[in-house]
Design an enzyme around this catalytic site. Structure first.
Site, PDB file in Angstrom:
ATOM      1  CD  GLU A 186      -2.816   1.257   2.422  1.00 54.53           C
ATOM      2  OE1 GLU A 186      -3.531   2.268   2.575  1.00 54.53           O
ATOM      3  OE2 GLU A 186      -2.860   0.271   3.185  1.00 54.53           O
ATOM      4  CE  LYS A 213      -6.315  -0.062   1.432  1.00 53.61           C
ATOM      5  NZ  LYS A 213      -6.768  -0.460   2.774  1.00 53.61           N
ATOM      6  N   GLY A 232      -9.072   6.757   0.727  1.00 48.22           N
ATOM      7  CA  GLY A 232      -8.209   7.918   0.925  1.00 48.22           C
ATOM      8  C   GLY A 232      -8.874   9.223   1.277  1.00 48.22           C
ATOM      9  NE  ARG A 248     -11.425   8.213   6.894  1.00 45.70           N
ATOM     10  CZ  ARG A 248     -10.744   9.344   6.729  1.00 45.70           C
ATOM     11  NH1 ARG A 248     -11.186  10.453   7.286  1.00 45.70           N
ATOM     12  NH2 ARG A 248      -9.624   9.361   6.040  1.00 45.70           N
TER      13      ARG A 248
END
Length: 341
Positions: free
Chosen positions: A177, A219, A262, A292
């Site tokens: 990531e 990712k 992000g 989120r």
């Protein structure tokens, strides 16, 4: 060994399923709970995550794997069942965040390098015994005045490669990531050029570290405008530039790319993924690995109350299904609104 890694990596990103990033540190989930007026206790964190993992439709039909935090991979549900077993029972794969966070990089003002390599081999062995079959390590690249520098990009790329090598040596699929942050006023073209620089360096270091590309998952961030940029790029532009960038940087041997959200809103992250899938002709599976963007709605609906568990699960299932449809190129605003009603 490698066939096992390949199969897990493929399953993480195939069939329109994606990853639930439930790996918030204790301090991060406290911020999330503070926003909904819930005290961040051991029990409340357990109850919240148990609620998600017992969402049968979401976990069985839309979620391929769950990234956990150290506390969570060791936790039991209220009835004593390990949370890892709840994930496995749903046909999903348990994973674990293994980095120790981005820390200021000496000699590079305003830049960070992710730490956590010390003792990682032993920790990976412990996590494998606890049920983890993939891991995650996040590198953070900021865009600002005079940054990023090559020194910072190189340090983070080398750390990602060393982490990935340790994972594969322990039969664990590494999620690599490298996140170029949305923070700032930069335009989408700046994001494109920085992300290209980062991905080129990351894959160079993965090559040097002899990483089996078929046994990893990337990712990355999407190519987007900075949050405070006066001109925000359209969904179509984000999709076109992100797909073009990935085709230029990511070898076709990589089985899957699972995007981070992000800081995007729930629907933005879904719309961008859907638009990318509709380009077609992609050499890898594209899907989601959202935190989120999958959890904000269920956290609000739950709000720490036992009587709201069903509402929280419904909100989670809705968001998971919308992203499942996006990963198949079948999402639309009309479906979004109809299902939310």
């Amino acid at each position: 060994m490698t066939e096992g890694l390949d199969a897990v990596a493929y399953r993480m990103c195939a069939g329109g399923k994606g990853l639930l990033a439930a790996d918030e540190s204790t301090s991060t989930i406290k911020k999330r709970f503070d926003a909904i007026g819930v005290e961040s206790t051991f029990e409340n964190r357990r109850d919240y995550r148990e609620m998600l993992f017992r969402s049968d439709e979401a976990m069985k039909d839309y979620i391929s794997g769950v990234i956990l935090f150290d506390e969570t991979i060791r936790q039991n549900a209220q009835d004593g069942t390990p949370l890892v077993k709840l994930i496995e029972a749903a046909g999903s794969i348990p994973g674990i965040k293994v980095d120790e966070g981005a820390k200021p990089q000496a000699g590079f003002p305003g830049e960070t390098v992710t730490e956590g390599l010390d003792g990682l081999d032993g920790r990976l062995k412990d996590y494998y015994a606890l049920g983890a079959r993939f891991a995650k390590w996040r590198a953070v690249i900021d865009i600002g005045a005079g940054i990023p520098s090559y020194g910072s990009i190189l340090a983070n790329a080398q750390a990602l490669a060393r982490y990935a090598a340790l994972c594969q040596a322990n039969d664990i699929v590494p999620i690599v990531e490298p996140e170029v942050l949305m923070d700032g006023a930069h335009d989408i073209d700046t994001c494109y050029h920085v992300t290209e620089w980062v991905l080129k360096e990351v894959f160079q270091q993965l090559y040097y570290s002899r990483i089996r590309l078929e046994g990893m998952v990337l990712k990355p961030n999407m190519v987007v405008s900075g949050m405070t940029c006066p001109r925000q790029a359209s969904v179509a532009e984000v999709a076109e530039k992100t797909v073009r960038l990935l085709k230029n940087c990511v070898p076709s041997a990589v089985p899957g790319i699972a995007f981070l959200s992000g800081g995007q809103s729930d629907e933005e992250a879904t719309a961008h993924l859907d638009a990318m899938i509709r380009h077609g002709g992609l050499p890898w599976n594209l899907t989601f690995s959202y935190g989120r963007a999958l959890q904000a709605a269920p956290q609000k609906a739950w709000s720490g109350k036992a009587e709201n568990v069903a509402a929280g699960q419904a909100a989670f299932t809705h968001r998971a299904r919308m992203n499942h449809l996006a990963a198949l190129g079948q999402w639309s605003e009309a479906i979004e609104q109809k299902q939310a009603a």
